[in-house]
Design an enzyme around this catalytic site. Structure first.
Site, PDB file in Angstrom:
ATOM      1  N   SER A  42     -10.079 -66.222 151.107  1.00 57.79           N
ATOM      2  CA  SER A  42      -9.886 -64.864 151.633  1.00 57.79           C
ATOM      3  C   SER A  42     -11.205 -64.275 152.106  1.00 57.79           C
ATOM      4  O   SER A  42     -12.282 -64.764 151.760  1.00 57.79           O
ATOM      5  CB  SER A  42      -9.299 -63.951 150.551  1.00 57.79           C
ATOM      6  OG  SER A  42      -8.101 -64.487 150.063  1.00 57.79           O
TER       7      SER A  42
HETATM    8  N1  SAM Z   1      -8.783 -67.474 145.639  1.00 54.30           N
HETATM    9  C1  SAM Z   1      -9.040 -68.651 146.422  1.00 54.30           C
HETATM   10  C2  SAM Z   1     -10.487 -68.731 146.834  1.00 54.30           C
HETATM   11  O1  SAM Z   1     -11.294 -67.877 146.435  1.00 54.30           O
HETATM   12  O2  SAM Z   1     -10.810 -69.693 147.530  1.00 54.30           O
HETATM   13  C3  SAM Z   1      -8.159 -68.728 147.630  1.00 54.30           C
HETATM   14  C4  SAM Z   1      -6.760 -68.986 147.286  1.00 54.30           C
HETATM   15  S1  SAM Z   1      -5.750 -69.445 148.643  1.00 54.30           S
HETATM   16  C5  SAM Z   1      -5.564 -67.939 149.520  1.00 54.30           C
HETATM   17  C6  SAM Z   1      -4.219 -69.676 147.768  1.00 54.30           C
HETATM   18  C7  SAM Z   1      -4.195 -70.893 146.899  1.00 54.30           C
HETATM   19  O3  SAM Z   1      -2.995 -70.848 146.125  1.00 54.30           O
HETATM   20  C8  SAM Z   1      -4.157 -72.196 147.681  1.00 54.30           C
HETATM   21  O4  SAM Z   1      -5.220 -73.015 147.275  1.00 54.30           O
HETATM   22  C9  SAM Z   1      -2.804 -72.797 147.304  1.00 54.30           C
HETATM   23  O5  SAM Z   1      -2.798 -74.203 147.257  1.00 54.30           O
HETATM   24  C10 SAM Z   1      -2.561 -72.176 145.949  1.00 54.30           C
HETATM   25  N2  SAM Z   1      -1.164 -72.146 145.513  1.00 54.30           N
HETATM   26  C11 SAM Z   1      -0.039 -71.868 146.217  1.00 54.30           C
HETATM   27  N3  SAM Z   1       1.052 -71.944 145.448  1.00 54.30           N
HETATM   28  C12 SAM Z   1       0.617 -72.295 144.203  1.00 54.30           C
HETATM   29  C13 SAM Z   1       1.267 -72.534 142.954  1.00 54.30           C
HETATM   30  N4  SAM Z   1       2.589 -72.439 142.810  1.00 54.30           N
HETATM   31  N5  SAM Z   1       0.502 -72.872 141.898  1.00 54.30           N
HETATM   32  C14 SAM Z   1      -0.852 -72.975 141.999  1.00 54.30           C
HETATM   33  N6  SAM Z   1      -1.523 -72.758 143.153  1.00 54.30           N
HETATM   34  C15 SAM Z   1      -0.804 -72.421 144.241  1.00 54.30           C
END
Ligand code: SAM
Length: 197
Positions: A42
């Site tokens: 983000s």
């Molecule tokens: N906060 C992170 C950073 O600082 O880089 C960015 C997160 S990114 C916007 C969203 C993340 O959520 C992705 O890496 C995705 O693979 C993960 N994600 C999506 N669904 C998920 C789930 N059910 N369980 C765990 N992770 C999940």
């Protein structure tokens, strides 16, 4: 939460450390950036804002869903006692863990799998940060939130969501406040958007 400490640490964190070689030149921009596997890190201002909204304390046990690059995890780990972080994509988790180990964090616990169901084994959590968009508020995460706890989570359809602050009062009531509109990648899994794996 010590806002000054958070801001100082946030400014000291080099975002280029958390993205691939092809994105390092853009790391200084206040923009989301691709981190591979169709996922994003983000924009830094939103990461900071969401951390302030969560208000982690030095004695907080914090659950993070969506480790991604590990950038948000670092902020949470600096401001909390322990962070339990869950990521569904093994390759992203491996890289995030390498980065966070290189930063000498010893209070982060990692799980690769579906975080839409939380991490029951270590519940309850004082703070829960979800960094992917859920179609609706997952009951399991609400259940795993401690009395007096706070959760920040984007809820809504894939292209635009409401960022929600969920609090659990001393008598167990749930309060939900909509903070602003945001755009996150989908939370997948059992309690994710449209139950997508
Ligand atoms: N906060 C992170 C950073 O600082 O880089 C960015 C997160 S990114 C916007 C969203 C993340 O959520 C992705 O890496 C995705 O693979 C993960 N994600 C999506 N669904 C998920 C789930 N059910 N369980 C765990 N992770 C999940």
């Amino acid at each position: 939460m010590d806002h000054q400490e958070l801001t100082t640490y946030f400014r000291s964190l080099d975002r280029s450390f958390f993205v691939g070689d092809d994105m390092k030149q853009y790391a200084g921009l206040d923009r989301p950036l691709p981190i591979g596997y169709d996922q994003t890190i983000s924009q830094p201002s939103l990461v900071l804002e969401m951390t302030k909204l969560l208000e982690p304390e030095k004695d907080s046990k914090t659950l993070e869903i969506g480790t991604g690059s590990g950038f948000q995890t670092a902020l949470l780990a600096k401001m909390s006692m322990e962070v339990y972080t869950v990521e569904r994509i093994g390759e992203l988790m491996k890289k995030a863990k390498e980065r966070l180990n290189a930063l000498n964090f010893s209070n982060i616990f990692y799980k690769t799998g579906d975080g839409s169901t939380g991490w029951q084994e270590h519940a309850p959590y004082d703070r829960i940060m979800v960094t992917a968009a859920a179609g609706s508020l997952p009951d399991e995460l609400v259940e795993q939130l401690a009395i007096g706890g706070r959760m920040v989570i984007p809820v809504g359809p894939p292209h635009l969501q409401e960022l929600k602050l969920v609090t659990k009062t001393d008598n167990g009531d749930i309060n939900i406040r909509t903070v602003e509109l945001v755009r996150f990648v989908e939370l997948k899994g059992q309690y994710g958007w449209n139950n997508k794996k």
